[in-house]
Design an enzyme around this catalytic site. Sequence first.
Site, PDB file in Angstrom:
ATOM      1  CE  LYS A 121     -40.634 -40.924  29.846  1.00  0.00           C
ATOM      2  NZ  LYS A 121     -39.879 -42.086  29.301  1.00  0.00           N
ATOM      3  CB  THR A 122     -42.742 -36.342  24.735  1.00  0.00           C
ATOM      4  OG1 THR A 122     -41.689 -36.310  25.570  1.00  0.00           O
ATOM      5  CG2 THR A 122     -42.986 -35.211  24.310  1.00  0.00           C
ATOM      6  CD  GLU A 165     -41.987 -36.596  28.968  1.00  0.00           C
ATOM      7  OE1 GLU A 165     -40.858 -37.121  28.740  1.00  0.00           O
ATOM      8  OE2 GLU A 165     -42.714 -35.803  28.306  1.00  0.00           O
TER       9      GLU A 165
END
Length: 462
Positions: A121-122, A165
């Site tokens: 995600k990051t 995110e």
Amino acid sequence: MAPGLPTAMDRPHFIGIGGAGMSGIAKILAQRGAKVAGSDAKDSATAEALRALGATVHIGHAAEHLADDASCVVVSSAIRADNPELARAAELGVPVVHRSDALAALMDGARPLAVAGTHGKTTTTSMLAVALAELGLDPSYAIGGDLDAPGSNALHGDGEIFVAEADESDRSFHTYAPEVAIVLNVELDHHANYASLEEIYESFETFAGRIVPGGTLVVSADHEGARELTRRLAGAVRTVTYGEAADADVRILSVVARGLRSEVTVVLDGAELTFTVSVPGRHYASNAVAALAAGVALGVPAADLAAALAAYTGVKRRLQLKGEAAGVQVIDSYAHHPTEMTADLEAMRAAAGDARILVVFQPHLFSRTQELGKEMGQALTLADASVVLDIYPAREDPVPGVTSDLVIEAARAAGAEVSALRDPARVPDAVAGMVRPGDLVLTMGAGDVTDLGPLILDRLSK
């Protein structure tokens, strides 16, 4: 233009303001003109970055840190009910707002793009933020990690797009209503909050159901969990798949390693497109293609976005080169789930050639180690040698019988060369005694193992 300051958040107080998710929201509110205050357990570069924006940051938690005129108190799921500032908020009648609700309020009026998944995600959120900024679209963004400096995990931009995110760990991503959502993968994790993979699927289905009418879900065609989610949704939302699978809508034709970069070729809308990803590994190339597909779903021209993605050069703790000493490179990896560990080690193995890879691994959370300790140990077989530290507890209390020995025993049973080291202070000397010029050292885990990289480099330079 991006939206302004949400009502009732003009004087917010953050408990745990230095955390990755909390600090990003605090930063955006400060940039929008809010009088931000908060507290954290210890001082940090992130706290200092918030002070530079005008925020008041207290160190330690105490009732008197909460100002009488606070408009709300923002908390994450990690804040315990007995926190003195939370108790003070109840006495004063100050509204308590969950981090996810605060972020949802910030996205109101924008064109939200939410990035979800068990892993990646990051990185994917960062890729989108950097590429959209490179194109002059001035996005707002909130990321779970710093791009290149403390405090760079969030920004208030004047553009329409807000990239965020979306954290599934506590189901808080159910709060968002994105125009475009990405699901990179779906696996069982966060065992303290999810009892089964079925619960994970249900949670991601709820997230996908929050996509606004006419919006788009961008989802992996390669990951079985993501494919299962697509099957379960069965056309309930417009879906664009991506990956190496033959049936992917945005198909990856090739990923060619070029040292610590990759050259990626995809087929999108019937046309081939080749671009550069400035970080190594097939999983990072896949993340970049997810970002490409999502940006196109928002109306950004594919060729422009592909070229802009090359501007992304990494995010802190995601295979971040910390330095080199005595011919040894030290690299930091946030990987803490077996899938992430395997992906990062495979990426480094592909980039390293004949170099040896030594890992300093710190298991993260008792609950995760209890469930996945064996798989963590098996992942370490991809290293030439490993040192395993005690479990980093984060928000959890110890669980009887759950120690890093679960990882060590599984690694040894799988044939890995692993040693236990309980005292982190001994790691620099231990690593210095193991390495030789040309080796790569990875500090790996989501805890404070990241602090050891500079200490190892300092020891090697002597």
